[in-house]
Design a protein around this motif. Structure first.
Motif, PDB file in Angstrom:
ATOM      1  N   LEU A   8      39.643  42.310  39.789  1.00  0.00           N
ATOM      2  CA  LEU A   8      40.128  42.838  38.517  1.00  0.00           C
ATOM      3  C   LEU A   8      39.083  42.607  37.438  1.00  0.00           C
ATOM      4  N   ARG A   9      38.944  43.565  36.535  1.00  0.00           N
ATOM      5  CA  ARG A   9      38.139  43.349  35.321  1.00  0.00           C
ATOM      6  C   ARG A   9      39.080  43.398  34.136  1.00  0.00           C
ATOM      7  N   LEU A  10      38.961  42.434  33.271  1.00  0.00           N
ATOM      8  CA  LEU A  10      39.863  42.359  32.126  1.00  0.00           C
ATOM      9  C   LEU A  10      38.992  41.986  30.939  1.00  0.00           C
ATOM     10  N   GLY A  11      38.662  42.963  30.065  1.00  0.00           N
ATOM     11  CA  GLY A  11      37.717  42.690  29.000  1.00  0.00           C
ATOM     12  C   GLY A  11      36.414  42.209  29.618  1.00  0.00           C
ATOM     13  N   TYR A  13      36.085  39.607  31.460  1.00  0.00           N
ATOM     14  CA  TYR A  13      36.395  38.737  32.592  1.00  0.00           C
ATOM     15  C   TYR A  13      36.284  39.504  33.901  1.00  0.00           C
ATOM     16  N   LYS A  14      35.652  38.853  34.903  1.00  0.00           N
ATOM     17  CA  LYS A  14      35.716  39.360  36.276  1.00  0.00           C
ATOM     18  C   LYS A  14      36.596  38.379  37.032  1.00  0.00           C
ATOM     19  N   ILE A  15      37.601  38.892  37.689  1.00  0.00           N
ATOM     20  CA  ILE A  15      38.589  38.017  38.327  1.00  0.00           C
ATOM     21  C   ILE A  15      38.577  38.256  39.836  1.00  0.00           C
ATOM     22  N   TYR A  26      37.481  33.075  38.076  1.00  0.00           N
ATOM     23  CA  TYR A  26      37.107  34.102  37.104  1.00  0.00           C
ATOM     24  C   TYR A  26      35.785  33.749  36.444  1.00  0.00           C
TER      25      TYR A  26
END
Ligand SMILES: C[S@@+](CC[C@H](N)C(=O)[O-])C[C@H]1O[C@@H](n2cnc3c(N)ncnc32)[C@H](O)[C@@H]1O
Length: 197
Positions: A8-11, A13-15, A26
């Motif tokens: 997942l990418r969130l802003g 952040y790579k998770i 992360y």
């Protein structure tokens, strides 16, 4: 820094899932954090799937020095993540490749390896009671570890402390909290990179 697929990418952040551990890692601003669970082994040995988690996320490195190697060869039957590393322990009964104090490693030349892993005793009591040795100084372990690996090599220190202090040619790039199953003890994986000689 980390190799496998991003879940997942969130802003910024790579998770990632912490495969094969249970948990989440992360990365943000070049620093890796995480919270994982791993099952414990007896006798202070590496947690199940710990080395496999490192190999999965950072890729295997044959030219690894394993300091405080203990029973690692027996654990893996000389295979898998423990196959090609050079083992170092202060205790000759562990039958390491090199019997030496990881704080000095005077018999090993500079820049000899491409990865440093270290699993020292976690406190003075365990050191003296379980391993019959003095509690090593983590800063000396890191300084010497950085001397014997090439620049840009990764360093993994497993202990029970958030160990931020490191030599000036080493940068800390990760902190992963490990909860040991089933006793809920805490281990901390501190990750560093050697930046220069
Ligand atoms: C937590 S155990 C390591 C267990 C190992 N990871 C395994 O899976 O079996 C710590 C080891 O560090 C070794 N040790 C303690 N002080 C040391 C030192 N100054 N230099 C090198 N090894 C040391 C002990 O003899 C012991 O084998």
């Amino acid at each position: 820094m980390i190799q496998p697929k991003i879940a997942l990418r969130l802003g910024g952040y790579k998770i990632f899932t912490a495969t094969p551990a249970v948990g989440i890692l992360y990365e943000v601003n070049g620093f890796l954090s995480g919270n994982v669970r791993l099952r414990g082994r007896d006798n202070g040995s590496y947690l199940y799937n710990y080395l496999e988690m490192l190999d999965y996320h950072f890729g295997p490195e044959d030219n690894t020095i394993e300091v405080g190697s203990g029973n690692i060869r027996e654990l893996y039957g000389g295979l898998g993540p423990a196959q090609k590393c050079t083992t170092v322990d202060i205790n000759p009964d562990c039958k390491p490749d090199i019997v030496a104090d990881g704080q000095y490693l005077s018999e090993i030349r500079d820049n000899s390896f491409k990865r440093w892993r270290c699993d020292p005793p976690y406190n003075d009591k365990t050191s003296k009671g379980m391993y019959k040795t003095e509690f090593p100084n983590f800063n000396k372990l890191l300084k010497t570890g950085a001397r014997v690996i090439e620049p840009n090599s990764l360093m993994f220190l497993l202990c029970s402390q958030n160990y931020q202090m490191c030599p000036s040619n080493v940068t800390r790039i990760g902190f992963i909290y490990i909860s040991v199953v089933p006793n809920n003890e805490t281990r901390i994986l501190n990750i560093y990179v050697k930046t220069r000689n």
